[in-house]
Scaffold this active site. Structure first.
Site, short mmCIF file in Angstrom:
data_model
loop_
_atom_site.label_atom_id
_atom_site.label_comp_id
_atom_site.label_asym_id
_atom_site.label_seq_id
_atom_site.Cartn_x
_atom_site.Cartn_y
_atom_site.Cartn_z
N ARG A 104 -2.34 -13.06 -0.25
CA ARG A 104 -0.68 -13.54 0.13
C ARG A 104 -1.12 -14.89 1.19
O ARG A 104 -1.13 -14.78 2.45
CB ARG A 104 0.35 -12.76 0.63
CG ARG A 104 0.83 -11.13 -0.04
CD ARG A 104 1.74 -12.19 -1.17
NE ARG A 104 1.97 -11.15 -2.38
CZ ARG A 104 0.83 -10.67 -3.31
NH1 ARG A 104 -0.22 -11.88 -3.41
NH2 ARG A 104 1.74 -9.93 -4.32
N ASP A 140 1.47 -2.45 -8.09
CA ASP A 140 1.71 -1.32 -7.05
C ASP A 140 1.21 -0.25 -7.67
O ASP A 140 0.35 -0.04 -7.49
CB ASP A 140 2.60 -2.14 -5.63
CG ASP A 140 2.23 -3.06 -5.17
OD1 ASP A 140 1.53 -3.30 -4.78
OD2 ASP A 140 3.20 -3.20 -4.49
N GLY A 153 -0.19 -9.88 -14.92
CA GLY A 153 0.82 -10.00 -15.71
C GLY A 153 1.22 -9.43 -16.50
O GLY A 153 0.36 -7.72 -17.13
N TYR A 212 10.63 -12.33 4.60
CA TYR A 212 10.12 -11.40 6.00
C TYR A 212 10.16 -12.05 7.41
O TYR A 212 10.57 -13.00 7.37
CB TYR A 212 8.43 -11.98 5.39
CG TYR A 212 8.04 -11.15 4.35
CD1 TYR A 212 7.35 -10.15 4.32
CD2 TYR A 212 7.57 -12.08 3.69
CE1 TYR A 212 6.77 -9.31 2.66
CE2 TYR A 212 6.90 -12.06 2.00
CZ TYR A 212 6.78 -10.73 1.83
OH TYR A 212 6.83 -9.84 0.57
N TYR A 232 11.91 -7.19 5.51
CA TYR A 232 11.69 -8.37 4.75
C TYR A 232 13.39 -8.23 3.64
O TYR A 232 13.47 -7.02 3.54
CB TYR A 232 10.54 -8.38 3.31
CG TYR A 232 10.54 -7.30 2.18
CD1 TYR A 232 10.40 -7.41 1.05
CD2 TYR A 232 9.84 -6.04 2.56
CE1 TYR A 232 9.80 -6.80 0.45
CE2 TYR A 232 9.57 -4.94 2.27
CZ TYR A 232 9.52 -5.22 0.60
OH TYR A 232 9.86 -4.25 -0.46
N THR A 240 0.42 -1.02 0.01
CA THR A 240 -0.40 -0.01 0.42
C THR A 240 0.71 1.54 -0.29
O THR A 240 0.52 1.94 -0.47
CB THR A 240 -0.89 -0.04 1.21
OG1 THR A 240 -0.57 -0.28 2.18
CG2 THR A 240 -2.26 -1.01 1.00
N LEU A 241 2.10 0.65 0.21
CA LEU A 241 2.79 2.10 0.33
C LEU A 241 3.55 2.75 -0.92
O LEU A 241 3.49 3.63 -1.64
CB LEU A 241 4.12 1.95 1.06
CG LEU A 241 5.68 3.81 1.41
CD1 LEU A 241 4.17 4.61 1.15
CD2 LEU A 241 6.54 3.00 2.00
N ASN A 254 -4.55 -8.55 -3.40
CA ASN A 254 -3.18 -8.81 -2.80
C ASN A 254 -3.51 -9.79 -2.12
O ASN A 254 -3.09 -10.43 -0.85
CB ASN A 254 -2.91 -7.66 -2.40
CG ASN A 254 -1.52 -7.51 -3.13
OD1 ASN A 254 -1.34 -8.13 -3.21
ND2 ASN A 254 -0.40 -6.75 -2.42
N ARG A 279 7.95 -10.22 10.06
CA ARG A 279 7.07 -9.39 10.43
C ARG A 279 6.04 -9.37 11.87
O ARG A 279 4.85 -9.15 11.79
CB ARG A 279 6.06 -8.98 9.16
CG ARG A 279 5.58 -10.02 8.76
CD ARG A 279 4.80 -10.52 6.84
NE ARG A 279 4.24 -9.17 6.73
CZ ARG A 279 3.91 -8.77 5.43
NH1 ARG A 279 4.20 -10.01 4.92
NH2 ARG A 279 3.44 -7.54 5.25
#
Length: 309
Positions: A168, A259, A228, A102, A89, A32-33, A166, A104
């Site tokens: 995961r 993103d 893609g 990762y 990460y 999101t950043l 998104n 986190r």
């Protein structure tokens, strides 16, 4: 109060990207950043940009916030939590394809909904509120409900809400939990920006059209199914059109391409471009992004490829 800001909700992590040997470069990124970064670069200076999360009081969190400020991004009313710290990460590349490792589990961002009042305040009077399935996945169920309620209130107050599922798998306890949370989120959004392989994995969709039909059935009016290097499927109030991607013969790094597509698509829509033209612009920006290293392409790279109509 003027409604012209942009708020993106989620987790900013420390990003380690490999160079050669034992040398690593540290930066800041997160899905999101990355999207907000493109929005900040491609929106007019009159639009305030806020990254809504939770931060620690450690040196790395302070560096994150200073980095945002240096690039025109605030943190709204995001809480600063004593003793907390950001997640981390590392990216490793095989050619242009990336893989991630990762750390986190105790990320400060997992507490982004710990103060419902501050969260709601951060979302007030925004033109656009953006979040993702990763935002949902890092939260406990009660906090997830707090977040969805806050976004829903912002939408009812007039904000446009955009969402990328998104998916995961490692972040979710089960596929059932992921489906339930993502379905609930989809019911309160105006624009959905899913990626077809993710949707195929989570829902068993056979085609991008299936993904679009499923999201339309829960009330999403505007849907762009990314795929893609294959065409994106753009659906807007029942009209459907396929928009070819821009081919890049030798991509350098695909990190953040989707993103950046999201951010440039939303920036084009805020600038008045119709959905199909916004998708064409977003493909062009994503093609530029895969030709530079790292998740956050320079603003100049993004702006040079951005041609809204």
């Amino acid at each position: 109060m003027a409604r012209d800001g942009i708020a993106s909700i989620g987790e900013c992590m420390l990003e380690l990207s490999g160079r050669t040997g034992a040398d690593w470069r540290m930066g800041f990124a997160g899905d999101t950043l990355n999207t907000l970064w493109a929005l900040r670069a491609l929106s007019g200076p009159e639009r305030e940009a806020s990254y809504v999360s939770a931060f620690g009081d450690d040196p790395f969190s302070k560096e994150q916030i200073a980095f945002f400020q240096a690039n025109g991004i605030g943190i709204g009313e995001s809480p600063i939590i004593a003793g907390a710290r950001p997640g981390l990460y590392a990216i490793t590349l095989t050619g242009a394809e990336r893989s991630f490792t990762y750390w986190r589990g105790d990320s400060a961002a997992r507490q982004l909904a710990s103060d419902p009042g501050r969260l709601s305040k951060s979302l007030e009077n925004q033109s656009l509120v953006y979040f993702s399935g990763i935002t949902l996945a890092i939260l406990e169920p009660a906090a997830r409900k707090t977040l969805i309620d806050a976004v829903d209130r912002a939408r009812k107050a007039g904000s446009l809400v955009a969402f990328d599922p998104n998916y995961r798998p490692r972040l979710w306890a089960s596929t059932d939990a992921a489906r339930a949370a993502i379905d609930e989120a989809a019911s309160i959004v105006d624009i959905a920006l899913p990626t077809f392989p993710d949707e195929q994995s989570l829902y068993g969709d056979a085609t991008p059209e299936d993904t679009a039909s499923r999201l339309a059935a829960v009330g999403v009016k505007e849907i762009v199914v990314k795929n893609g290097e294959l065409p994106a499927l753009v659906c807007n109030d029942g009209a459907v059109e396929s928009v070819p991607a821009v081919h890049v013969a030798e991509p350098v790094d695909t990190t953040g391409a989707g993103d950046s597509f999201n951010g440039s698509y939303l920036a084009a829509r805020l600038a008045g471009s119709p959905p199909v033209e916004a998708a064409r612009t977003a493909h062009a920006v994503a093609a530029a992004v895969v030709q530079v290293r790292g998740a956050l392409a320079p603003f100049e790279t993004l702006r040079a490829a951005f041609r809204p109509s």
